[in-house]
Scaffold this motif. Structure first.
Motif, PDB file in Angstrom:
ATOM      1  N   ILE A  50      36.193  52.892  52.040  1.00 60.26           N
ATOM      2  CA  ILE A  50      34.843  52.336  52.139  1.00 60.26           C
ATOM      3  C   ILE A  50      34.317  51.973  50.751  1.00 60.26           C
ATOM      4  O   ILE A  50      33.626  50.957  50.583  1.00 60.26           O
ATOM      5  CB  ILE A  50      33.890  53.327  52.845  1.00 60.26           C
ATOM      6  N   HIS A  51      34.626  52.778  49.757  1.00 59.54           N
ATOM      7  CA  HIS A  51      34.260  52.424  48.383  1.00 59.54           C
ATOM      8  C   HIS A  51      34.831  51.055  48.017  1.00 59.54           C
ATOM      9  O   HIS A  51      34.128  50.192  47.474  1.00 59.54           O
ATOM     10  CB  HIS A  51      34.786  53.470  47.406  1.00 59.54           C
ATOM     11  N   SER A  52      36.107  50.859  48.292  1.00 58.85           N
ATOM     12  CA  SER A  52      36.769  49.599  47.967  1.00 58.85           C
ATOM     13  C   SER A  52      36.186  48.450  48.775  1.00 58.85           C
ATOM     14  O   SER A  52      36.009  47.338  48.250  1.00 58.85           O
ATOM     15  CB  SER A  52      38.274  49.710  48.222  1.00 58.85           C
ATOM     16  N   MET A  53      35.894  48.717  50.041  1.00 54.46           N
ATOM     17  CA  MET A  53      35.339  47.677  50.909  1.00 54.46           C
ATOM     18  C   MET A  53      33.985  47.191  50.396  1.00 54.46           C
ATOM     19  O   MET A  53      33.712  45.989  50.343  1.00 54.46           O
ATOM     20  CB  MET A  53      35.221  48.225  52.336  1.00 54.46           C
ATOM     21  N   LEU A  54      33.125  48.119  49.999  1.00 56.84           N
ATOM     22  CA  LEU A  54      31.808  47.740  49.483  1.00 56.84           C
ATOM     23  C   LEU A  54      31.917  47.084  48.111  1.00 56.84           C
ATOM     24  O   LEU A  54      31.253  46.077  47.838  1.00 56.84           O
ATOM     25  CB  LEU A  54      30.906  48.966  49.402  1.00 56.84           C
ATOM     26  N   SER A  55      32.763  47.625  47.264  1.00 57.42           N
ATOM     27  CA  SER A  55      32.865  47.125  45.892  1.00 57.42           C
ATOM     28  C   SER A  55      33.361  45.689  45.841  1.00 57.42           C
ATOM     29  O   SER A  55      32.925  44.907  44.982  1.00 57.42           O
ATOM     30  CB  SER A  55      33.805  48.018  45.072  1.00 57.42           C
ATOM     31  N   ARG A  56      34.267  45.327  46.719  1.00 54.71           N
ATOM     32  CA  ARG A  56      34.822  43.977  46.635  1.00 54.71           C
ATOM     33  C   ARG A  56      33.777  42.915  46.930  1.00 54.71           C
ATOM     34  O   ARG A  56      33.924  41.760  46.514  1.00 54.71           O
ATOM     35  CB  ARG A  56      36.033  43.828  47.571  1.00 54.71           C
ATOM     36  N   ARG A  57      32.715  43.270  47.647  1.00 57.46           N
ATOM     37  CA  ARG A  57      31.620  42.328  47.908  1.00 57.46           C
ATOM     38  C   ARG A  57      30.464  42.525  46.928  1.00 57.46           C
ATOM     39  O   ARG A  57      29.921  41.568  46.380  1.00 57.46           O
ATOM     40  CB  ARG A  57      31.093  42.494  49.340  1.00 57.46           C
ATOM     41  N   ASP A  94      30.029  31.180  51.159  1.00 57.25           N
ATOM     42  CA  ASP A  94      31.419  31.112  50.704  1.00 57.25           C
ATOM     43  C   ASP A  94      32.304  31.957  51.624  1.00 57.25           C
ATOM     44  O   ASP A  94      32.234  33.183  51.603  1.00 57.25           O
ATOM     45  CB  ASP A  94      31.508  31.630  49.269  1.00 57.25           C
ATOM     46  N   PRO A  95      33.139  31.332  52.437  1.00 58.73           N
ATOM     47  CA  PRO A  95      33.984  32.096  53.365  1.00 58.73           C
ATOM     48  C   PRO A  95      34.986  33.001  52.670  1.00 58.73           C
ATOM     49  O   PRO A  95      35.490  33.950  53.269  1.00 58.73           O
ATOM     50  CB  PRO A  95      34.697  30.998  54.172  1.00 58.73           C
ATOM     51  N   ARG A  96      35.255  32.775  51.391  1.00 57.49           N
ATOM     52  CA  ARG A  96      36.216  33.605  50.666  1.00 57.49           C
ATOM     53  C   ARG A  96      35.649  34.981  50.344  1.00 57.49           C
ATOM     54  O   ARG A  96      36.401  35.906  50.034  1.00 57.49           O
ATOM     55  CB  ARG A  96      36.642  32.912  49.372  1.00 57.49           C
ATOM     56  N   VAL A  97      34.342  35.146  50.415  1.00 57.88           N
ATOM     57  CA  VAL A  97      33.725  36.444  50.100  1.00 57.88           C
ATOM     58  C   VAL A  97      32.896  36.967  51.269  1.00 57.88           C
ATOM     59  O   VAL A  97      31.920  37.681  51.085  1.00 57.88           O
ATOM     60  CB  VAL A  97      32.845  36.345  48.824  1.00 57.88           C
ATOM     61  N   GLY A  98      33.298  36.595  52.470  1.00 55.42           N
ATOM     62  CA  GLY A  98      32.633  37.149  53.642  1.00 55.42           C
ATOM     63  C   GLY A  98      31.909  36.145  54.490  1.00 55.42           C
ATOM     64  O   GLY A  98      31.683  36.373  55.676  1.00 55.42           O
ATOM     65  N   GLY A  99      31.491  35.038  53.895  1.00 58.22           N
ATOM     66  CA  GLY A  99      30.821  34.004  54.672  1.00 58.22           C
ATOM     67  C   GLY A  99      29.568  34.499  55.358  1.00 58.22           C
ATOM     68  O   GLY A  99      28.763  35.243  54.792  1.00 58.22           O
ATOM     69  N   LYS A 100      29.397  34.120  56.604  1.00 55.11           N
ATOM     70  CA  LYS A 100      28.185  34.437  57.348  1.00 55.11           C
ATOM     71  C   LYS A 100      27.986  35.933  57.536  1.00 55.11           C
ATOM     72  O   LYS A 100      26.851  36.388  57.713  1.00 55.11           O
ATOM     73  CB  LYS A 100      28.216  33.734  58.704  1.00 55.11           C
ATOM     74  N   ALA A 101      29.089  36.687  57.520  1.00 55.52           N
ATOM     75  CA  ALA A 101      28.969  38.138  57.703  1.00 55.52           C
ATOM     76  C   ALA A 101      28.458  38.835  56.452  1.00 55.52           C
ATOM     77  O   ALA A 101      28.093  40.018  56.506  1.00 55.52           O
ATOM     78  CB  ALA A 101      30.326  38.727  58.097  1.00 55.52           C
ATOM     79  N   PHE A 102      28.392  38.115  55.335  1.00 55.69           N
ATOM     80  CA  PHE A 102      28.016  38.743  54.073  1.00 55.69           C
ATOM     81  C   PHE A 102      26.611  39.335  54.127  1.00 55.69           C
ATOM     82  O   PHE A 102      26.384  40.471  53.696  1.00 55.69           O
ATOM     83  CB  PHE A 102      28.109  37.713  52.944  1.00 55.69           C
ATOM     84  N   LEU A 103      25.650  38.591  54.647  1.00 53.53           N
ATOM     85  CA  LEU A 103      24.284  39.094  54.705  1.00 53.53           C
ATOM     86  C   LEU A 103      24.166  40.292  55.644  1.00 53.53           C
ATOM     87  O   LEU A 103      23.400  41.223  55.378  1.00 53.53           O
ATOM     88  CB  LEU A 103      23.322  37.987  55.140  1.00 53.53           C
TER      89      LEU A 103
END
Length: 321
Positions: free
Chosen positions: A60-67, A109-118
């Motif tokens: 989870i740390h890695s998952m959050l950090s990458r965004r 930007d779909p490369r960094v999560g796209g619509k799911a980012f927010l």
């Protein structure tokens, strides 16, 4: 050649695990998601998770950090740009822009999560898990300090305690909207089918938050009004006593109104109200003598810079508003 293929396959496996964890975190939150669900969604075995991350917490740390690392880097860059351009003329709108604009850009930007980012940001801000809160507080404390201080410079009339409350309320409300699965459909409904560009969306978000942040401090009459409302609500619970002939309801309201007037903001700009409890925003603060009102924040602890930011902005800067 075989080495390259193996490396690419390992990278794909790691990305699938991170993507699966992100989707489940958005939909379920930290406490409700399990490694079994993650491995099933990523189509890998538990050994793969252990190999790449070691534990659920590390994953989870890695998952959050990458965004969030990139988001906050972009936020700080934009805030520094505004600082360089405006100096003491920095406005509340510019500070909010430094928060919102990078998030909106990355969400396109779909490369960094796209619509799911927010939605990821909204979930990170609102997830009740102490694990998520502690990670955000520790990992992005310096960013939180920068933005809190920027808001303080842009709104010098607000006591730090009051600014803390307002940021907490405003960002909390925004985070709840971002975390919702129906945000896009709501935007479409409110815009009545018309397209909404980033400028329009930022203007709507910022106008609401600016109004909340710049609102005048409540005066004696406002506090007295709400004291009367609370008194009326309390009176409904004691209707039996009132119907029996007690005439204490009105005096009770008057007493509360007088007490509220006594707690009204003073001429120096203080709120006059009790400080926010520390556990409203962060883990209980260390015990000790409270600082004077000139040097203490809303949790009653001496100000060193990071404490108020950890308390106020963990759900906004570690991934808002």
């Amino acid at each position: 050649m075989a080495g390259r293929t193996t490396s690419r396959h390992a990278g794909d496996t790691k990305s699938r695990i991170l993507d699966a964890a992100e989707t489940l975190f958005i939909d379920c939150g930290y406490e409700a998601m399990s490694l079994r669900q993650i491995t099933s969604r990523a189509e890998v075995n538990l050994a793969a998770v252990n190999y790449h991350f070691g534990s659920k917490e590390s994953l989870i740390h890695s998952m959050l950090s990458r965004r969030l690392d990139r988001l906050n880097e972009e936020r700080v860059k934009l805030l520094e740009r505004f600082d360089h351009m405006l100096g003491e003329r920095l406005t509340c709108e510019h500070v909010l822009g430094a928060m919102f604009i990078p998030a909106l850009r990355l969400s396109r930007d779909p490369r960094v999560g796209g619509k799911a980012f927010l939605r990821l940001l909204g979930r990170a801000y609102t997830d009740p898990s102490a694990f998520i809160r502690d990670f955000l507080n520790a990992h992005y404390a310096s960013v939180a300090v920068r933005f809190f201080d920027a808001f303080q410079r842009a709104l010098p009339h607000l006591p730090r305690e009051e600014l803390g409350w307002r940021l907490h309320f405003a960002i909390g409300a925004l985070s709840g909207v971002l975390a919702g699965a129906d945000t896009e459909s709501l935007i479409a409904e409110f815009s009545q089918g018309k397209s909404m560009n980033d400028l329009q969306l930022i203007a709507r978000l910022a106008s609401l938050m600016v109004a909340a942040l710049k609102a005048p401090l409540p005066d004696a009459s406002q506090l007295a009004m709400f004291a009367a409302v609370l008194g009326d609500a309390t009176d409904s619970d004691t209707a039996a006593d009132t119907s029996a002939g007690s005439d204490g309801a009105a005096p009770n309201r008057e007493h509360k109104a007088a007490a509220a007037a006594h707690e009204a903001p003073d001429e120096a700009g203080g709120s006059g109200l009790s400080p926010c409890p520390a556990d409203a925003f962060l883990a209980p603060a260390a015990s000790g003598t409270r600082a004077s009102s000139a040097t203490a924040g809303f949790d009653g602890e001496p100000r060193g810079g990071a404490l108020e930011a950890r308390a106020v902005l963990p759900h906004a800067l570690h991934g808002a508003t």
